[in-house]
Structure formats: C-alpha cells, structure tokens
Write a protein that holds these residues in place. Structure first.
Motif, mmCIF file in Angstrom:
data_model
loop_
_atom_site.group_PDB
_atom_site.id
_atom_site.type_symbol
_atom_site.label_atom_id
_atom_site.label_comp_id
_atom_site.label_asym_id
_atom_site.label_seq_id
_atom_site.Cartn_x
_atom_site.Cartn_y
_atom_site.Cartn_z
ATOM 1 N N LEU A 167 35.987 -0.785 -13.552
ATOM 2 C CA LEU A 167 36.393 0.101 -14.637
ATOM 3 C C LEU A 167 35.726 1.467 -14.489
ATOM 4 O O LEU A 167 36.398 2.511 -14.595
ATOM 5 N N LEU A 168 34.426 1.486 -14.241
ATOM 6 C CA LEU A 168 33.722 2.759 -14.108
ATOM 7 C C LEU A 168 34.260 3.572 -12.936
ATOM 8 O O LEU A 168 34.420 4.796 -13.033
ATOM 9 N N GLU A 169 34.560 2.906 -11.828
ATOM 10 C CA GLU A 169 35.088 3.618 -10.662
ATOM 11 C C GLU A 169 36.497 4.140 -10.922
ATOM 12 O O GLU A 169 36.847 5.257 -10.518
ATOM 13 N N SER A 170 37.304 3.351 -11.625
ATOM 14 C CA SER A 170 38.651 3.800 -11.955
ATOM 15 C C SER A 170 38.620 4.987 -12.901
ATOM 16 O O SER A 170 39.425 5.926 -12.781
ATOM 17 N N LEU A 171 37.693 4.976 -13.844
ATOM 18 C CA LEU A 171 37.541 6.123 -14.740
ATOM 19 C C LEU A 171 37.169 7.369 -13.950
ATOM 20 O O LEU A 171 37.715 8.458 -14.177
ATOM 21 N N ARG A 172 36.250 7.211 -13.002
ATOM 22 C CA ARG A 172 35.775 8.370 -12.234
ATOM 23 C C ARG A 172 36.852 8.942 -11.323
ATOM 24 O O ARG A 172 36.998 10.172 -11.216
ATOM 25 N N THR A 173 37.614 8.068 -10.679
ATOM 26 C CA THR A 173 38.548 8.542 -9.655
ATOM 27 C C THR A 173 39.964 8.772 -10.167
ATOM 28 O O THR A 173 40.687 9.616 -9.631
ATOM 29 N N LYS A 174 40.381 8.017 -11.190
ATOM 30 C CA LYS A 174 41.772 8.097 -11.644
ATOM 31 C C LYS A 174 41.888 8.688 -13.048
ATOM 32 O O LYS A 174 42.632 9.650 -13.265
ATOM 33 N N ALA A 175 41.148 8.123 -14.000
ATOM 34 C CA ALA A 175 41.230 8.641 -15.368
ATOM 35 C C ALA A 175 40.771 10.092 -15.434
ATOM 36 O O ALA A 175 41.253 10.873 -16.263
ATOM 37 N N SER A 176 39.857 10.463 -14.552
ATOM 38 C CA SER A 176 39.345 11.835 -14.557
ATOM 39 C C SER A 176 40.447 12.857 -14.309
ATOM 40 O O SER A 176 40.380 13.985 -14.826
ATOM 41 N N VAL A 177 41.434 12.486 -13.535
ATOM 42 C CA VAL A 177 42.545 13.404 -13.253
ATOM 43 C C VAL A 177 43.339 13.667 -14.531
ATOM 44 O O VAL A 177 43.665 14.815 -14.868
ATOM 45 N N ALA A 178 43.649 12.585 -15.268
ATOM 46 C CA ALA A 178 44.381 12.736 -16.526
ATOM 47 C C ALA A 178 43.545 13.463 -17.564
ATOM 48 O O ALA A 178 44.062 14.271 -18.358
ATOM 49 N N TYR A 179 42.241 13.203 -17.556
ATOM 50 C CA TYR A 179 41.331 13.878 -18.486
ATOM 51 C C TYR A 179 41.305 15.380 -18.231
ATOM 52 O O TYR A 179 41.382 16.196 -19.162
ATOM 53 N N ARG A 221 42.367 14.061 -34.944
ATOM 54 C CA ARG A 221 43.497 13.458 -34.244
ATOM 55 C C ARG A 221 42.974 12.557 -33.141
ATOM 56 O O ARG A 221 41.844 12.709 -32.660
ATOM 57 N N TYR A 222 43.811 11.617 -32.747
ATOM 58 C CA TYR A 222 43.512 10.735 -31.629
ATOM 59 C C TYR A 222 44.374 11.127 -30.442
ATOM 60 O O TYR A 222 45.528 11.532 -30.605
ATOM 61 N N ALA A 223 43.827 10.998 -29.266
ATOM 62 C CA ALA A 223 44.575 11.185 -28.032
ATOM 63 C C ALA A 223 44.188 10.057 -27.090
ATOM 64 O O ALA A 223 43.206 9.331 -27.335
ATOM 65 N N SER A 224 44.927 9.899 -26.023
ATOM 66 C CA SER A 224 44.589 8.849 -25.066
ATOM 67 C C SER A 224 45.031 9.253 -23.669
ATOM 68 O O SER A 224 45.927 10.072 -23.490
ATOM 69 N N ILE A 225 44.369 8.658 -22.688
ATOM 70 C CA ILE A 225 44.710 8.827 -21.281
ATOM 71 C C ILE A 225 44.655 7.448 -20.628
ATOM 72 O O ILE A 225 43.965 6.547 -21.113
ATOM 73 N N PRO A 226 45.362 7.251 -19.531
ATOM 74 C CA PRO A 226 45.261 5.958 -18.828
ATOM 75 C C PRO A 226 43.894 5.792 -18.187
ATOM 76 O O PRO A 226 43.280 6.767 -17.739
ATOM 77 N N ASP A 227 43.398 4.551 -18.178
ATOM 78 C CA ASP A 227 42.103 4.302 -17.535
ATOM 79 C C ASP A 227 42.234 4.055 -16.042
ATOM 80 O O ASP A 227 41.230 3.884 -15.342
ATOM 81 N N GLY A 228 43.476 4.019 -15.549
ATOM 82 C CA GLY A 228 43.707 3.879 -14.121
ATOM 83 C C GLY A 228 43.805 2.458 -13.624
ATOM 84 O O GLY A 228 44.093 2.220 -12.442
ATOM 85 N N LEU A 229 43.592 1.479 -14.509
ATOM 86 C CA LEU A 229 43.657 0.070 -14.113
ATOM 87 C C LEU A 229 45.030 -0.518 -14.449
ATOM 88 O O LEU A 229 45.684 -0.060 -15.393
#
Length: 485
Positions: free
Chosen positions: A90-102, A68-76
């Motif tokens: 992008l890397l900073e947004s993944l670390r600080t924002k996408a990580s919460v959704a992950y 299955r596929y899933a997705s989360i926002p990248d925060g941008l």
C-alpha cells in the motif's frame, strides 16, 4: 495578513482506519477556526466510509460550506486486501501511483479557476507523515506543507534515534535468541526504562523493509514546514523536547478527539454496533473488560483461545471487538465459542464498537488493547486502566509508557498465555493504584485540551502559522520559532 477564511487546507491522511480517525477531528478544528478544508480520501475508503462521492459531498456541504471531500485512487486493484500483511504494498502504491493523481488534483486546486464551485484555492497542505511524497509534491507546486504524524511522540523519537542505536551497537540484535529485556540507551530520555522489546517492532528484524521506510519518512518530517503531533505536553513533554531541535517547528495539539468531539463524516471502515452500549447499560459500574485490538491486528486461532480462556477465568463480563478477518476464516466460530464459554450474560461480541462512547461508559473497568496511539489517548482521556498487548510498530513503545511511565496499566507484550491474561486483567480491574494513576493522567490531559491549556494554545498557534503560510502561498521562506516543551 489575509483573513482566516482565505486559508484553505488540504488534509491528506494515509488511507488506513487509524490515520483517518485521527485526522478528521483535526479537520474539524480547522473548520471551527474559520479555515476552508478539503479532506482527501482514497477512492476505496471513500466508498467504504461514506458511500458514493455525491452523498459525501452533499453531507459535507450541509455540515459546513467550507468543507468538502475529494478522493484519488490508491493505485491498488479493487480486490486487494489492503491488510497489515501487505502494508508495504500500500505504501509503495501510494508513493508511485497515487502520487501522480495527487499531483494532478493539487495542481487544479491551487488554481483559482481550477476547482469549481467557488471554493478558494488550496493554500496549505497538511499531509500524513508516512507519505513524504505529499509534502514534496506540494512544495514543488508552491504550496507550503506540514507533516502530521498520527502516532506518539515517543514512537517518533524512537524512529529518529535509529542512527544512534546503530552507532551504539544496540541495533541490529545479533540473533533471534538475544535477550529482549536488554536495556536500550540510544533513545534520549528513555535510557532508564526502555528495553529491546519496547522498540518499534520492525527493529527486531533489521532486514524488514518497513524499518527503513519508517526511519526515512520520520526523518523527512524535518524538511516539512512543521511537524504536527496528536499528543499533549502532559503525556510526552520530554519526547517533544528531544524532537523539537530536529524539526523546523513542532505542534503538540492533542488529543484531538477530546478537543473537537463533533463528528465530521465517518472515519470507520466498519459499521459501529451501537447495541453494545445498551448491553453495557445492563452491567454494574466498572465491571466490564473492554477488549479491542484495533483495526489492523490479526491473531491466530490459538491466540484467540488463550485470550478467551484468560478472560473467562478472570470472571468479569467482557465486550470484545472481533472484526472480520481478525481471526481469519474462523471468526464466526470464534464468536460462538466466546459466547458459549463465557455464558450469554457475560460476553458480548461485536464487529466494531463506538469506542469513545464505550470507554466513557460507567460499566467499563479496564481496556485490553493493542496500545495503538488513538486507543491509548482515548483511554487516557477517560481515565481507564489498560492491559496492553501491542501488535506492531509504535504500539511497542506506547505500551511501555503505559506500564513504566504513566503507570496506568500493564504491558503484556510478547506473551499470549491464558494465565497471564487472567492475572493482568484481574490486576487492572482491581488495582486502586492503576485507577488513581489513570484518573490523574486524565485530569492532566483534560486540562491540556481545555481553554487555556497547552494543546489549545498550540492549536491556536498552528492556525496562525497556517494563515501566515497561506498569505505567502508557500513562495517565500517562513521563519519559525522553536517551541520549548
């Protein structure tokens, strides 16, 4: 030990084209071994690659009930360009924002009643090595996590060697006028051929934030349960041997696209132009120069003109990938200029090409490439000589290996001059030595990915490793065995 079907792996690539391209065949291999797989996209890329979530979910279910596929926002923001000039954002947004959704998603997926649809709980995470937060969060939730690096072992080793390079005074370069051909001795196994210009591009500017980020996430791989690399022992045995003592375990399981060629969804963020294959059908054997500088490279209009003039002067037909945004707003004019300059019968320009099919086509004689790792191993499998014009990061090291170690082509880094392009393209197209070396490397790599080969054996070992981790659900230490490459 539980049955293989009880293992459920969350595969989480960094949401950029080359990383998805590499990790999709990895997911296909896990499915083929009987494991369950959830492939995690960003919302932005899931829309680009496969349309609506429901459509991809339906396609996944029809291809395998264990995928299955899933997705989360990248925060941008939706309109963020997500291009190479703003990769740190992008890397900073993944670390600080996408990580919460992950974290929230993974917490649901590890509960037996939390993910719905009768899917087994996630028992292991394989996360892109440039997103160390994904490993840390998984372990905090009791899920064992592996680090997957999509670049070469030689580049990983170069990043790991940063402290030694600083200790030896080989970093930083003292000023912009320093000789880039000065030998570098701080990367083990590469002392005889590595130069300053061959180090990852961030090393040329030691205030570049991407340099410290790159070293940080590379060193962090040592805390993951294992490091997984899309490479073959025949290509990078010595680099693998130097990396292994610094990791809990290392798996060299590539090239993955050759081991698991069946498609598993779309990895392309652009529509592939299959019409270029029909154009190639009309060309003579080994007569075409294939030109593609990858998914992130950008060039100036002046650089475009130098490439074009050199290709035209070389006299061979060429297939050129000029994706949107690659030459800024000048792309349409650049395409027309390329066709006019070369003649309608000698130039074919597309936004994106089915590269693996192109490289194995009988008409392709050489590959003018940025030396990204995906492109490098794809050319290696097909035995195609290369001319390398690296753009950034690991491509600098890869191109040096092409020219100085494997001797399957030429390293054109730091030069964008029509006369050099012409000379190197001609040499790559006409050299019996390059073709013989490329064919010999291809034979070695194909043996690695065949039944009984080193990469196939390593992949089987990896599946067993994941099954063992899944049995313990990451709650007890797992003894690892160092691999001698």
């Amino acid at each position: 030990m539980v049955a293989a079907a009880a293992a459920h792996v969350l595969v989480f690539p960094c949401p950029v084209h080359g990383h998805i391209t590499c990790m999709l065949p990895f997911a296909a291999g896990l499915l083929g071994a009987g494991l369950h797989v959830t492939f995690l996209h960003s919302d932005h890329n899931l829309r680009r690659a496969g349309g609506a979530d429901a459509q991809l979910a339906t396609a996944a279910a029809s291809s395998s009930p264990r995928l299955r596929y899933a997705s989360i926002p990248d925060g941008l923001p939706v309109d963020h360009p997500r291009d190479v000039a703003r990769i740190v954002e992008l890397l900073e947004s993944l670390r600080t924002k996408a990580s919460v959704a992950y974290r929230s998603l993974l917490a649901k997926l590890v509960r037996r009643d939390g993910d719905g649809g009768g899917f087994l709980p996630v028992t292991c995470v394989v996360a892109d090595g440039i997103m160390p937060f994904a490993v840390d969060i998984a372990e905090e939730l009791g899920v064992p996590a592996l680090s997957f690096r999509t670049d070469s072992a030689c580049a990983v080793l170069a990043y790991l060697s940063q402290p030694t390079l600083l200790e030896l005074g080989e970093l930083p370069f003292k000023d912009a006028g320093d000789d880039l051909d000065e030998p570098v001795h701080g990367v083990p196994g590469m002392e005889s051929f590595l130069r300053r210009r061959d180090l990852p591009s961030q090393c040329r500017d030691c205030v570049d934030p991407l340099l410290q980020i790159a070293y940080g996430f590379t060193a962090h791989s040592g805390s993951a349960r294992a490091l997984v690399l899309n490479t073959a022992a025949s290509m990078e045995r010595e680099a693998l041997a130097h990396i292994a003592p610094r990791m809990r375990d290392v798996f060299a399981i590539g090239p993955l696209h050759a081991m698991f060629p069946a498609p598993l969804g779309s990895s392309s963020l652009w529509r592939e132009d299959d019409g270029c294959l029909a154009w190639l059908d009309g060309q003579a054997d080994r007569s075409v120069v294939y030109v593609s500088l990858g998914s992130l490279t950008v060039i100036t209009l002046d650089q475009f003109k130098e490439f074009l003039s050199g290709l035209v002067a070389a006299g061979y037909p060429f297939l050129w990938v000029l994706r949107p945004g690659m030459v800024g707003a000048s792309r349409n004019a650049a395409v027309q200029e390329a066709i006019v300059e070369a003649g309608n019968d000698k130039a074919h320009v597309v936004e994106w090409a089915p590269q693996r099919q192109v490289l194995r086509h009988r008409a392709v004689g050489c590959f003018l490439t940025h030396a990204g790792w995906n492109s490098t191993v794809e050319a290696a499998v097909e035995g195609v000589p290369m001319v390398c014009w690296p753009f950034f990061t690991d491509q600098q090291v890869n191109s040096r290996f092409v020219g100085a170690v494997w001797k399957t082509g030429l390293d054109m880094k730091d030069v964008c001059d029509a006369t050099v392009v012409e000379r190197m393209v001609k040499e790559a197209m006409e050299s019996d030595e390059f073709r013989a070396s490329a064919q010999a490397l291809a034979q070695q790599v194909r043996q690695d990915v065949a039944d009984g080969g080193s990469s196939t054996a390593e992949f089987k070992r990896l599946v067993g490793f994941i099954e063992e981790l899944s049995t313990a659900a990451g709650r007890t230490p797992v003894a690892t065995i160092k691999k001698d490459f």
